[in-house]
Design a protein around this motif. Structure first.
Motif, PDB file in Angstrom:
ATOM      1  N   PRO A  97       0.816  -1.224   0.000  1.00  0.00           N
ATOM      2  CA  PRO A  97       0.000   0.000   0.000  1.00  0.00           C
ATOM      3  C   PRO A  97       0.849   1.275   0.000  1.00  0.00           C
ATOM      4  O   PRO A  97       1.987   1.279   0.486  1.00  0.00           O
ATOM      5  N   LEU A  98       0.267   2.330  -0.539  1.00  0.00           N
ATOM      6  CA  LEU A  98       0.821   3.672  -0.426  1.00  0.00           C
ATOM      7  C   LEU A  98      -0.058   4.423   0.560  1.00  0.00           C
ATOM      8  O   LEU A  98      -1.280   4.405   0.434  1.00  0.00           O
ATOM      9  N   LYS A  99       0.560   5.078   1.518  1.00  0.00           N
ATOM     10  CA  LYS A  99      -0.191   5.843   2.512  1.00  0.00           C
ATOM     11  C   LYS A  99      -0.294   7.293   2.053  1.00  0.00           C
ATOM     12  O   LYS A  99       0.701   7.938   1.743  1.00  0.00           O
ATOM     13  N   VAL A 100      -1.524   7.809   2.018  1.00  0.00           N
ATOM     14  CA  VAL A 100      -1.753   9.204   1.640  1.00  0.00           C
ATOM     15  C   VAL A 100      -1.291  10.101   2.779  1.00  0.00           C
ATOM     16  O   VAL A 100      -1.704   9.939   3.925  1.00  0.00           O
ATOM     17  N   VAL A 101      -0.413  11.046   2.442  1.00  0.00           N
ATOM     18  CA  VAL A 101       0.109  12.004   3.421  1.00  0.00           C
ATOM     19  C   VAL A 101      -0.683  13.303   3.369  1.00  0.00           C
ATOM     20  O   VAL A 101      -1.103  13.833   4.396  1.00  0.00           O
ATOM     21  N   ALA A 102      -0.887  13.819   2.164  1.00  0.00           N
ATOM     22  CA  ALA A 102      -1.571  15.107   1.992  1.00  0.00           C
ATOM     23  C   ALA A 102      -1.969  15.267   0.534  1.00  0.00           C
ATOM     24  O   ALA A 102      -1.384  14.641  -0.349  1.00  0.00           O
ATOM     25  N   GLU A 103      -2.949  16.126   0.283  1.00  0.00           N
ATOM     26  CA  GLU A 103      -3.302  16.462  -1.090  1.00  0.00           C
ATOM     27  C   GLU A 103      -2.452  17.649  -1.542  1.00  0.00           C
ATOM     28  O   GLU A 103      -2.224  18.597  -0.783  1.00  0.00           O
ATOM     29  N   VAL A 104      -1.993  17.582  -2.789  1.00  0.00           N
ATOM     30  CA  VAL A 104      -1.271  18.694  -3.413  1.00  0.00           C
ATOM     31  C   VAL A 104      -2.317  19.500  -4.175  1.00  0.00           C
ATOM     32  O   VAL A 104      -2.972  18.971  -5.067  1.00  0.00           O
ATOM     33  N   VAL A 105      -2.496  20.742  -3.799  1.00  0.00           N
ATOM     34  CA  VAL A 105      -3.558  21.534  -4.416  1.00  0.00           C
ATOM     35  C   VAL A 105      -3.050  22.581  -5.398  1.00  0.00           C
ATOM     36  O   VAL A 105      -3.820  23.110  -6.187  1.00  0.00           O
ATOM     37  N   ASP A 106      -1.781  22.864  -5.402  1.00  0.00           N
ATOM     38  CA  ASP A 106      -1.243  23.933  -6.253  1.00  0.00           C
ATOM     39  C   ASP A 106      -0.486  23.371  -7.457  1.00  0.00           C
ATOM     40  O   ASP A 106       0.692  23.600  -7.629  1.00  0.00           O
ATOM     41  N   TRP A 107      -1.210  22.632  -8.301  1.00  0.00           N
ATOM     42  CA  TRP A 107      -0.590  22.084  -9.500  1.00  0.00           C
ATOM     43  C   TRP A 107      -1.358  22.545 -10.728  1.00  0.00           C
ATOM     44  O   TRP A 107      -2.523  22.897 -10.655  1.00  0.00           O
ATOM     45  N   GLU A 108      -0.659  22.554 -11.859  1.00  0.00           N
ATOM     46  CA  GLU A 108      -1.258  22.983 -13.118  1.00  0.00           C
ATOM     47  C   GLU A 108      -1.285  21.822 -14.079  1.00  0.00           C
ATOM     48  O   GLU A 108      -0.297  21.097 -14.226  1.00  0.00           O
ATOM     49  N   GLY A 109      -2.407  21.660 -14.768  1.00  0.00           N
ATOM     50  CA  GLY A 109      -2.529  20.618 -15.775  1.00  0.00           C
ATOM     51  C   GLY A 109      -1.829  20.996 -17.067  1.00  0.00           C
ATOM     52  O   GLY A 109      -1.362  22.128 -17.236  1.00  0.00           O
ATOM     53  N   HIS A 110      -1.750  20.033 -17.962  1.00  0.00           N
ATOM     54  CA  HIS A 110      -1.169  20.275 -19.278  1.00  0.00           C
ATOM     55  C   HIS A 110      -2.137  21.084 -20.136  1.00  0.00           C
ATOM     56  O   HIS A 110      -3.345  21.080 -19.894  1.00  0.00           O
ATOM     57  N   ALA A 111      -1.610  21.741 -21.138  1.00  0.00           N
ATOM     58  CA  ALA A 111      -2.448  22.489 -22.081  1.00  0.00           C
ATOM     59  C   ALA A 111      -3.426  21.517 -22.745  1.00  0.00           C
ATOM     60  O   ALA A 111      -3.082  20.354 -22.972  1.00  0.00           O
TER      61      ALA A 111
END
Length: 135
Positions: A97-111
């Protein structure tokens, strides 16, 4: 246990997750015929995580979570052996399993046009019968 990469690690998805949740193998793959995945995937680059969030199956918005592996992991052969020798995308897979630490909210998607090119490419791979390495 020898570490391939010190991270931090990320997982792109459309799932609604909270810190402390565990991501585990056994769900449908996002690619090809969407067979049951024997691995769960993570990356140490934000760009690869963005692709994961944008290409994930589902109706919700793409999301990126910082995760911690709970066991050993290996290079993702879907990328490292076939497309990017040496693993410049720092993409990995694990049966633990991978344990969720935190959500990353400041990301930008691709064009939009770049995203559409990738979707078209994945559709062509599916048409050709190319599947994710799942063993």
């Amino acid at each position: 246990m020898e570490t391939l990469d010190a991270g931090p690690f990320y997982h792109g998805t459309k799932a609604d997750l909270q810190p402390g949740d565990l991501l585990e193998p056994g769900f449908r793959s996002n690619y090809g015929e969407q067979q049951k995945a024997n691995f769960i995937y993570m990356t140490a680059t934000m760009d690869a995580a963005v692709w994961g969030a944008e290409l994930a199956i589902g109706d919700g918005p793409g999301r990126i979570f910082q995760v911690e592996p709970t066991g050993s992991f290996e290079d993702d052969p879907n990328l490292t052996d076939q497309k990017f020798p040496g693993n410049p995308t720092r993409s990995y897979r694990t049966k633990f399993p991978l344990k969720v630490v935190a959500e990353v909210v400041d990301w930008e998607g691709h064009a939009p046009e770049v995203l559409q090119q990738m979707l078209d490419h994945l559709e062509e791979l599916k048409r050709q019968g190319v599947e994710a390495i799942n063993e």
